[in-house]
Design an enzyme around this catalytic site. Structure first.
Site, PDB file in Angstrom:
ATOM      1  N   LEU A 170       2.679   1.272   8.112  1.00 52.60           N
ATOM      2  CA  LEU A 170       3.455   0.140   8.603  1.00 52.60           C
ATOM      3  C   LEU A 170       2.547  -0.965   9.134  1.00 52.60           C
ATOM      4  O   LEU A 170       1.363  -0.746   9.398  1.00 52.60           O
ATOM      5  CB  LEU A 170       4.407   0.641   9.693  1.00 52.60           C
TER       6      LEU A 170
ATOM      7  N   ASN B 185     -13.777  -2.532   9.165  1.00 52.96           N
ATOM      8  CA  ASN B 185     -13.155  -3.771   8.702  1.00 52.96           C
ATOM      9  C   ASN B 185     -13.728  -4.973   9.442  1.00 52.96           C
ATOM     10  O   ASN B 185     -13.987  -6.013   8.844  1.00 52.96           O
ATOM     11  CB  ASN B 185     -11.633  -3.703   8.867  1.00 52.96           C
TER      12      ASN B 185
ATOM     13  N   SER C 162     -17.106  -5.696   7.776  1.00 54.23           N
ATOM     14  CA  SER C 162     -17.077  -6.216   6.406  1.00 54.23           C
ATOM     15  C   SER C 162     -16.418  -7.587   6.350  1.00 54.23           C
ATOM     16  O   SER C 162     -16.834  -8.452   5.578  1.00 54.23           O
ATOM     17  CB  SER C 162     -16.389  -5.229   5.457  1.00 54.23           C
TER      18      SER C 162
ATOM     19  N   ASP D 140      12.455   2.587   4.027  1.00 57.66           N
ATOM     20  CA  ASP D 140      11.883   1.246   4.187  1.00 57.66           C
ATOM     21  C   ASP D 140      13.053   0.304   4.434  1.00 57.66           C
ATOM     22  O   ASP D 140      14.179   0.580   4.001  1.00 57.66           O
ATOM     23  CB  ASP D 140      11.121   0.827   2.926  1.00 57.66           C
TER      24      ASP D 140
ATOM     25  N   THR E 201      -2.962   0.530   9.712  1.00 56.63           N
ATOM     26  CA  THR E 201      -4.091  -0.035  10.457  1.00 56.63           C
ATOM     27  C   THR E 201      -3.539  -0.745  11.678  1.00 56.63           C
ATOM     28  O   THR E 201      -2.943  -1.814  11.573  1.00 56.63           O
ATOM     29  CB  THR E 201      -4.881  -1.018   9.583  1.00 56.63           C
TER      30      THR E 201
ATOM     31  N   MET F  64       0.832  -1.206   0.000  1.00 54.18           N
ATOM     32  CA  MET F  64       0.000   0.000   0.000  1.00 54.18           C
ATOM     33  C   MET F  64       0.870   1.261   0.000  1.00 54.18           C
ATOM     34  O   MET F  64       0.593   2.218  -0.712  1.00 54.18           O
ATOM     35  CB  MET F  64      -0.911   0.015   1.236  1.00 54.18           C
TER      36      MET F  64
ATOM     37  N   ARG G  75     -10.446   0.479   1.105  1.00 51.82           N
ATOM     38  CA  ARG G  75     -10.315  -0.022  -0.275  1.00 51.82           C
ATOM     39  C   ARG G  75      -9.048  -0.862  -0.460  1.00 51.82           C
ATOM     40  O   ARG G  75      -8.494  -1.350   0.516  1.00 51.82           O
ATOM     41  CB  ARG G  75     -10.432   1.105  -1.306  1.00 51.82           C
TER      42      ARG G  75
ATOM     43  N   LYS H 268     -12.013   2.745  11.105  1.00 47.71           N
ATOM     44  CA  LYS H 268     -11.375   1.746  10.236  1.00 47.71           C
ATOM     45  C   LYS H 268     -11.543   0.348  10.800  1.00 47.71           C
ATOM     46  O   LYS H 268     -11.924  -0.591  10.092  1.00 47.71           O
ATOM     47  CB  LYS H 268      -9.877   2.074  10.086  1.00 47.71           C
TER      48      LYS H 268
END
Lengths: 295, 295, 295, 295
Positions: free
Chosen positions: C64, C174, C177, C30, C95, C11, C122, C170
């Site tokens: 992260l 989540n 769903s 990273d 998240t 992402m 998404r 969030k």
């Protein structure tokens, strides 16, 4: 022995007291000054930090609420490992996540110290009486060397054979007994709701796997030696669970564990195990949990 | 005694054979002519219907797959009750829904016949050896009169004290043992997934409520006498279940019963029981199931 | 804007690329040098650490895998906060557990920096196309100031109004769903097992709460305005669940969520809600979850 | 048409009234004489039994609480079929177990009568207004012939195409909507427990599969066309469920459906689906439910 003891809560405090009674010299640390005072009154030396607590000892023991607190007490800036003399033991008696225990142990071992996970079983009453069950993640020789400590705190030490197994067996044992408690309550409340005296039902269940469990009754002669030929078929067990669930729903006794169990048996039937022995549920769960990495 | 026996399946057949061996005169009925033949070879008289089977007997026994079949065999157009001599016993040894058993029993009693629910425990091997556990829904006097029959089929008869309790205790006992089997499998597979030898874990668990159950260990001294003061608090039990579930999810051992249990403890905490003894889960489930009819 | 971006995974990488495309100057970090190279090729400056990454920027963004990594990247020895210029924004788009997010945010705010939780909704495809849903834990004014960044990465930004609400919504979204996905699968597989074409069932369900959900259909007119008078009674819903579960068990479609739901309705009936509207399940769950601290 | 209507409860009564309003001639039966009187006042003829009710009609409709009552009303000693004129329709609008419906239908068809299962959706308010959803287990031609009846009671009739599908789709639809209701309550109560305003969360969820469901969003482009390549991986979904469950357990919001869902995702990971699209949960459940008969 000279022992640093970190964590003087409901369990840690009586454990530390029993070490003092057993003739050991304790240096103690806890965030609660009250807890420390009680131990000082009994003869312990107070420490101002985990680092201070581990100074000059032969073993440091932690009895703390969770893995990150254990990590901080041992490996933090002011942690025990900063002052622990070479060769001293690190013994974590807390109940924490096994993988956190592993990670902490590995880090400590890399620093050259021997680590033992030795969580305890039984209750705070047992802690007071020095009758805990100690689940030592260590081999026989290590347990023998630490027996002078363990024997002050507990009346029985299980030698699991390797580092990490003490905390593993603790978690599995607690899982089983804690979940079983909830399942037992479902059965008992169902009894009461259908006007079946609980003592009557207990009398029967104490003579069957309902009360005696499966580990030493139905499993050894069948699934544990690979024999799945039926003494009681999974599809009949599934049928009986359905009757019990329908009954419970009629009398509004919610049975979430029972309901989950019925679906496990249903999945076992779908997987072709309907005419296998009910102990084959073990085999079924093994299959469901077996990692398959290519799909 | 002269006995009509309806239902010669995996359990019924050896039970009927043992009655013959015990010196009773049997008339038998089953939809399978093979099953009937086997009994005829052993000395039974064949019957062409349940009604024919119940003619001239002192007791009619049913051992059938479900309640509607039992109902038809006893109360149907061609059922046993159409020919059963006055005073003869009706004994249903099937495992059926307790409320269906009640309804059948009440109808039979209204017709003037004594009814006993006497489902059996143990396995088909035990049936063959005449070593079943018989759960008699009857008082001591009734069981004494039927002992000549029961003692041929089983090695132990539980006198539950009242009609309907035999089938009730059967369903509760089976519920408990069948669901416990699935829970035990979760614990065992978790062991295997974290490289803890199962025998090692069993050795520990056989000494704790995990293996010994709660009915005779943690409950009698606490919740069963109304004492909820903690030896091991619900909130700590809840915490330990959380660790076990997180561990199991990391190593992909699905534990649906364990997961359901955690939510039960969570609800008990919400209900203010966090600092009560873990045996108070029984009290919690009682409260959840207690019918409140005004809201 | 000058932006430090930490975390270039599935992402994070497309999000960072879209920031560059949007004209922002990026410094990126990273652990994977490949990921960094890809961004450098697109015009970003490479950083040797989170601290290096946050030097001289107007905002640092983290994307992260979990809370402890976010904590380390921002608050660790070599973390972004060691070099972040006064007044710069800290935006965590990961998240993570909401309480970990809170703790990190509070620590950062104590150091004087403004923190925004802005996790995304998404898929990775949307990340590539700059069409993510951004759930900003911030008020309107803050979102307006950060819009130049958000609008590069997403096509829609929800202003939740306060710090902490972005990550909360969030997780709740989540949860709903992801669990709904498993429930939907149970219904769909039941269809298939009883020879009901799935399209046929979907056609019906898309016109009912089964497909449209309850949030905008059954709840607003009843439970959300405190009216529990029945349009469809909980006891009938409970009965229908029982039929569905029995059916599913007959055709061996395991439905663990469905089975759990039946027990919830059973508990609601026990609690006296049988004749209330089915939307009163919300009220029931509220009651079960409501903390009661004296028992 | 001349119609016999059996079952004048909360739903049956307004349905029968609407048939009268629609110009049909009704003969009605119910055990409650009050219910019958109300219909007689509206112009119906009272019947003394289901048999009496079916005399001389073109269709007999049943709207009854369960399958055994439907069976008795149609096929019992005094049932409708004993008097129903040749060629008349039998229409069961009750919600009963689909396999019981099948068995009743087959028996009726063997007697030479056409049978249609036509259970209804929506609420008693809709029944009053003649706005029910009718789920007709029949083909287009049959529905066309019965439309004069259906159109009085409902505002929409779904033609499922074959006998048995009406009751099947009813049960699946109700299963899905009833279980979804309980799941939605878990999400909503979690919101409230973490101080996230429910409206805020609903606003977000109505734009995602959490509120819109999966049938028309995530499934069609992926699993329903056999594509399991990930837009959102099962292992990430599993991780997010774990966060939500941990959070819920911290704030004591019991989430039995959520907990069951987490274990389903765990099993899917064990089965090698961790890196598949989350819609592959459908495929996973299919595999678990697929009967394998040789093991």
């Amino acid at each position: 022995m000279r022992v640093g003891f970190v964590g003087l809560g409901q369990m840690g405090k009586p454990m530390a007291l029993n070490l003092i009674k057993g003739g050991h010299q304790l240096r103690v640390f806890d965030l609660s000054t009250n807890a420390v005072s009680a131990l000082v009154d009994a003869g312990a030396a107070p420490a101002s930090s985990p680092a201070d607590c581990a100074r000059d000892v032969e073993a440091v023991i932690t009895m703390l609420p969770n893995g990150s607190i254990v990590r901080k007490a041992l490996l933090g800036d002011d942690g025990g490992l900063t002052s622990l003399p070479k060769g001293a033991w690190v013994i974590d008696m807390s109940t924490i996540h096994p993988f956190e225990s592993d990670a902490i142990a590995e880090e400590i071992e890399r620093k050259g110290f021997p680590f033992v996970d030795a969580p305890v079983g039984r209750t705070s009453d047992h802690a007071v009486r020095g009758e805990l069950l100690i689940l030592a993640g260590a081999d026989q020789a290590t347990v023998a060397r630490l027996a002078p400590l363990f024997d002050c705190m507990g009346s029985e030490t299980i030698v699991t054979g390797a580092r990490g197994r003490g905390i593993r067996v603790k978690i599995v044992n607690n899982f089983m007994s804690i979940a079983l408690n909830a399942l037992s309550a479902e059965a008992a409340v169902l009894c009461e709701a259908i006007d079946l005296p609980l003592e009557e039902a207990l009398k029967v269940m104490m003579g069957t796997p309902a009360g005696k469990g499966h580990f030493t009754t139905t499993w050894p002669g069948r699934v544990l030696k690979g024999d799945l030929s039926p003494t009681f078929m999974i599809e009949l067990a599934h049928k009986d669970l359905g009757i019990a669930l329908d009954l419970a729903n009629q009398v509004t006794v919610p049975m979430p564990l029972g309901a989950a169990a019925r679906e496990v048996y249903s999945a076992a039937r779908a997987a072709g195990r309907g005419r296998q022995d009910w102990s084959a549920i073990l085999e079924h769960v093994r299959t469901v949990a077996a990692r398959t990495d290519t799909k």
